[in-house]
Design a protein around this motif. Structure first.
Motif, PDB file in Angstrom:
ATOM      1  N   ASN A  36      -6.089   2.609  26.286  1.00  0.00           N
ATOM      2  CA  ASN A  36      -6.378   1.199  25.624  1.00  0.00           C
ATOM      3  C   ASN A  36      -7.611   1.287  24.763  1.00  0.00           C
ATOM      4  OD1 ASN A  36      -8.585   0.996  27.200  1.00  0.00           O
ATOM      5  ND2 ASN A  36      -7.655  -0.646  28.436  1.00  0.00           N
ATOM      6  N   ARG A  37      -7.914   0.249  23.971  1.00  0.00           N
ATOM      7  CA  ARG A  37      -8.968   0.440  23.075  1.00  0.00           C
ATOM      8  C   ARG A  37     -10.309   0.677  23.680  1.00  0.00           C
ATOM      9  NH1 ARG A  37      -7.168   1.431  18.474  1.00  0.00           N
ATOM     10  NH2 ARG A  37      -5.557   0.152  17.804  1.00  0.00           N
ATOM     11  N   GLU A  38     -10.457   0.212  24.968  1.00  0.00           N
ATOM     12  CA  GLU A  38     -11.848   0.592  25.676  1.00  0.00           C
ATOM     13  C   GLU A  38     -11.750   2.147  26.431  1.00  0.00           C
ATOM     14  OE1 GLU A  38      -9.805  -2.359  26.282  1.00  0.00           O
ATOM     15  OE2 GLU A  38     -11.232  -3.503  25.093  1.00  0.00           O
ATOM     16  N   GLY A  39     -10.716   2.738  26.075  1.00  0.00           N
ATOM     17  CA  GLY A  39     -10.638   4.212  26.676  1.00  0.00           C
ATOM     18  C   GLY A  39     -10.047   4.445  27.961  1.00  0.00           C
ATOM     19  N   GLU A  40      -9.623   3.312  28.372  1.00  0.00           N
ATOM     20  CA  GLU A  40      -9.004   3.555  29.781  1.00  0.00           C
ATOM     21  C   GLU A  40      -7.489   3.930  29.628  1.00  0.00           C
ATOM     22  OE1 GLU A  40      -7.847   0.446  33.425  1.00  0.00           O
ATOM     23  OE2 GLU A  40      -8.263  -0.359  31.307  1.00  0.00           O
ATOM     24  N   LEU A  77       7.500   1.290  23.895  1.00  0.00           N
ATOM     25  CA  LEU A  77       6.634   0.765  22.920  1.00  0.00           C
ATOM     26  C   LEU A  77       7.073   0.793  21.410  1.00  0.00           C
ATOM     27  CD1 LEU A  77       3.273   2.331  24.382  1.00  0.00           C
ATOM     28  CD2 LEU A  77       4.354   0.041  24.852  1.00  0.00           C
ATOM     29  N   PRO A  78       7.037   0.139  20.582  1.00  0.00           N
ATOM     30  CA  PRO A  78       7.214   0.215  19.172  1.00  0.00           C
ATOM     31  C   PRO A  78       6.195   1.431  18.622  1.00  0.00           C
ATOM     32  CG  PRO A  78       7.041  -2.031  19.490  1.00  0.00           C
ATOM     33  CD  PRO A  78       6.534  -1.308  20.845  1.00  0.00           C
ATOM     34  N   TRP A  79       7.001   2.415  18.210  1.00  0.00           N
ATOM     35  CA  TRP A  79       6.056   3.410  17.684  1.00  0.00           C
ATOM     36  C   TRP A  79       5.037   3.061  16.827  1.00  0.00           C
ATOM     37  CZ3 TRP A  79       5.436   8.248  19.141  1.00  0.00           C
ATOM     38  CH2 TRP A  79       4.877   9.083  18.283  1.00  0.00           C
ATOM     39  N   SER A  80       4.973   1.934  16.088  1.00  0.00           N
ATOM     40  CA  SER A  80       3.964   1.311  15.118  1.00  0.00           C
ATOM     41  C   SER A  80       2.583   0.816  15.830  1.00  0.00           C
ATOM     42  CB  SER A  80       4.562   0.278  14.326  1.00  0.00           C
ATOM     43  OG  SER A  80       5.046  -0.592  15.067  1.00  0.00           O
ATOM     44  N   VAL A  81       2.880   0.490  17.204  1.00  0.00           N
ATOM     45  CA  VAL A  81       1.634   0.038  17.968  1.00  0.00           C
ATOM     46  C   VAL A  81       0.804   1.101  18.493  1.00  0.00           C
ATOM     47  CG1 VAL A  81       2.944  -2.058  18.544  1.00  0.00           C
ATOM     48  CG2 VAL A  81       2.669  -0.068  20.291  1.00  0.00           C
ATOM     49  N   LEU A  82       1.334   2.349  18.382  1.00  0.00           N
ATOM     50  CA  LEU A  82       0.496   3.599  18.634  1.00  0.00           C
ATOM     51  C   LEU A  82      -0.334   4.239  17.562  1.00  0.00           C
ATOM     52  CD1 LEU A  82       3.294   5.476  20.799  1.00  0.00           C
ATOM     53  CD2 LEU A  82       1.453   4.344  21.746  1.00  0.00           C
ATOM     54  N   GLU A  83      -1.581   4.558  17.923  1.00  0.00           N
ATOM     55  CA  GLU A  83      -2.527   5.284  16.728  1.00  0.00           C
ATOM     56  C   GLU A  83      -3.034   6.531  17.519  1.00  0.00           C
ATOM     57  OE1 GLU A  83      -6.810   3.970  15.391  1.00  0.00           O
ATOM     58  OE2 GLU A  83      -5.384   2.590  15.340  1.00  0.00           O
ATOM     59  N   TYR A  84      -2.847   7.793  16.969  1.00  0.00           N
ATOM     60  CA  TYR A  84      -3.370   8.802  17.382  1.00  0.00           C
ATOM     61  C   TYR A  84      -4.839   8.842  17.350  1.00  0.00           C
ATOM     62  CZ  TYR A  84      -3.521  13.517  19.265  1.00  0.00           C
ATOM     63  OH  TYR A  84      -3.586  14.704  19.945  1.00  0.00           O
ATOM     64  N   ASP A  85      -5.551   9.360  18.207  1.00  0.00           N
ATOM     65  CA  ASP A  85      -6.941   9.367  18.359  1.00  0.00           C
ATOM     66  C   ASP A  85      -7.362  10.981  18.411  1.00  0.00           C
ATOM     67  OD1 ASP A  85      -9.790   9.335  18.981  1.00  0.00           O
ATOM     68  OD2 ASP A  85      -9.706   7.506  19.404  1.00  0.00           O
ATOM     69  N   ASP A  94      -3.617  -1.160  21.459  1.00  0.00           N
ATOM     70  CA  ASP A  94      -4.350  -2.392  21.711  1.00  0.00           C
ATOM     71  C   ASP A  94      -3.666  -3.360  22.854  1.00  0.00           C
ATOM     72  OD1 ASP A  94      -6.523  -4.497  21.045  1.00  0.00           O
ATOM     73  OD2 ASP A  94      -5.561  -5.030  19.539  1.00  0.00           O
ATOM     74  N   LEU A  95      -3.786  -2.654  24.245  1.00  0.00           N
ATOM     75  CA  LEU A  95      -3.319  -3.595  25.236  1.00  0.00           C
ATOM     76  C   LEU A  95      -4.097  -3.249  26.486  1.00  0.00           C
ATOM     77  CD1 LEU A  95       0.328  -2.139  24.961  1.00  0.00           C
ATOM     78  CD2 LEU A  95      -0.283  -4.367  24.314  1.00  0.00           C
ATOM     79  N   ASP A  96      -4.191  -4.252  27.101  1.00  0.00           N
ATOM     80  CA  ASP A  96      -4.859  -4.236  28.371  1.00  0.00           C
ATOM     81  C   ASP A  96      -3.803  -3.861  29.445  1.00  0.00           C
ATOM     82  OD1 ASP A  96      -4.082  -6.749  29.067  1.00  0.00           O
ATOM     83  OD2 ASP A  96      -5.960  -7.483  28.565  1.00  0.00           O
ATOM     84  N   ARG A  97      -4.278  -3.606  30.801  1.00  0.00           N
ATOM     85  CA  ARG A  97      -3.257  -3.505  32.075  1.00  0.00           C
ATOM     86  C   ARG A  97      -2.343  -4.698  32.135  1.00  0.00           C
ATOM     87  NH1 ARG A  97      -3.171   0.972  34.783  1.00  0.00           N
ATOM     88  NH2 ARG A  97      -4.615   2.545  34.450  1.00  0.00           N
ATOM     89  N   GLY A 128       4.309  -7.920  18.829  1.00  0.00           N
ATOM     90  CA  GLY A 128       3.984  -8.339  17.681  1.00  0.00           C
ATOM     91  C   GLY A 128       4.196  -7.386  16.427  1.00  0.00           C
ATOM     92  N   ALA A 129       5.298  -6.498  16.518  1.00  0.00           N
ATOM     93  CA  ALA A 129       5.683  -5.540  15.608  1.00  0.00           C
ATOM     94  C   ALA A 129       6.909  -5.922  15.062  1.00  0.00           C
ATOM     95  CB  ALA A 129       5.651  -4.228  16.292  1.00  0.00           C
ATOM     96  N   GLN A 130       6.914  -5.240  13.858  1.00  0.00           N
ATOM     97  CA  GLN A 130       8.380  -5.341  13.031  1.00  0.00           C
ATOM     98  C   GLN A 130       9.275  -4.406  13.630  1.00  0.00           C
ATOM     99  OE1 GLN A 130       8.171  -4.273   8.812  1.00  0.00           O
ATOM    100  NE2 GLN A 130      10.028  -5.861   8.531  1.00  0.00           N
TER     101      GLN A 130
END
Length: 137
Positions: A36-40, A77-85, A94-97, A128-130
């Protein structure tokens, strides 16, 4: 011949399974961690579902929850919600548990109806993805 930076001799039967800055082999996506965004750490990509006609990635299947494979759920998951880091060597979402626990999912013993557009729409709406079928390639 060079594919993805690896030399492959035509007719050798060898397949280059590499990645570049823009491309990755589907076989390398499976097992990639998701944070997630916090790195969890949330889980790992179990598989990807591709649209046969358009070639677009329809879903990344996230294995989430459970212990030692017991009680694990699969979340499309829609592929568009994933961002490679690059720094994590995995994907960020951008999800929490709690949000993920309430997301559309299925158990290993279940088989979602991938052809049901209403179900697919619910998945995309939840995030919230197309929907991929409405995206212009």
């Amino acid at each position: 011949m060079a594919i993805g930076g690896t030399a492959v001799t035509p007719g050798s039967g060898a397949v280059a399974i590499e990645e570049t800055a823009q491309l990755i082999a589907a076989s390398k996506v499976a097992g990639t961690p998701v944070y997630n965004r916090e790195g969890e750490h949330l889980g790992t990509i179990e598989d990807v579902m591709l649209d046969k006609r358009s070639g677009q990635v329809a879903y990344a299947i996230l294995a989430f929850g459970g212990f030692l494979g017991i009680g694990e759920r699969y979340h499309p998951l829609p592929w568009s919600v994933l961002e490679y880091d690059l720094s994590l060597g995995g994907y960020r979402v951008d999800l929490d548990r709690d949000r993920l626990e309430g997301a559309p999912s299925f158990a290993a013993s279940e088989a979602p109806d991938w052809t049901d557009r209403a179900w697919g729409q619910r998945v995309y709406d939840y995030y919230g993805a197309q929907p991929y079928w409405l995206q212009v390639p």
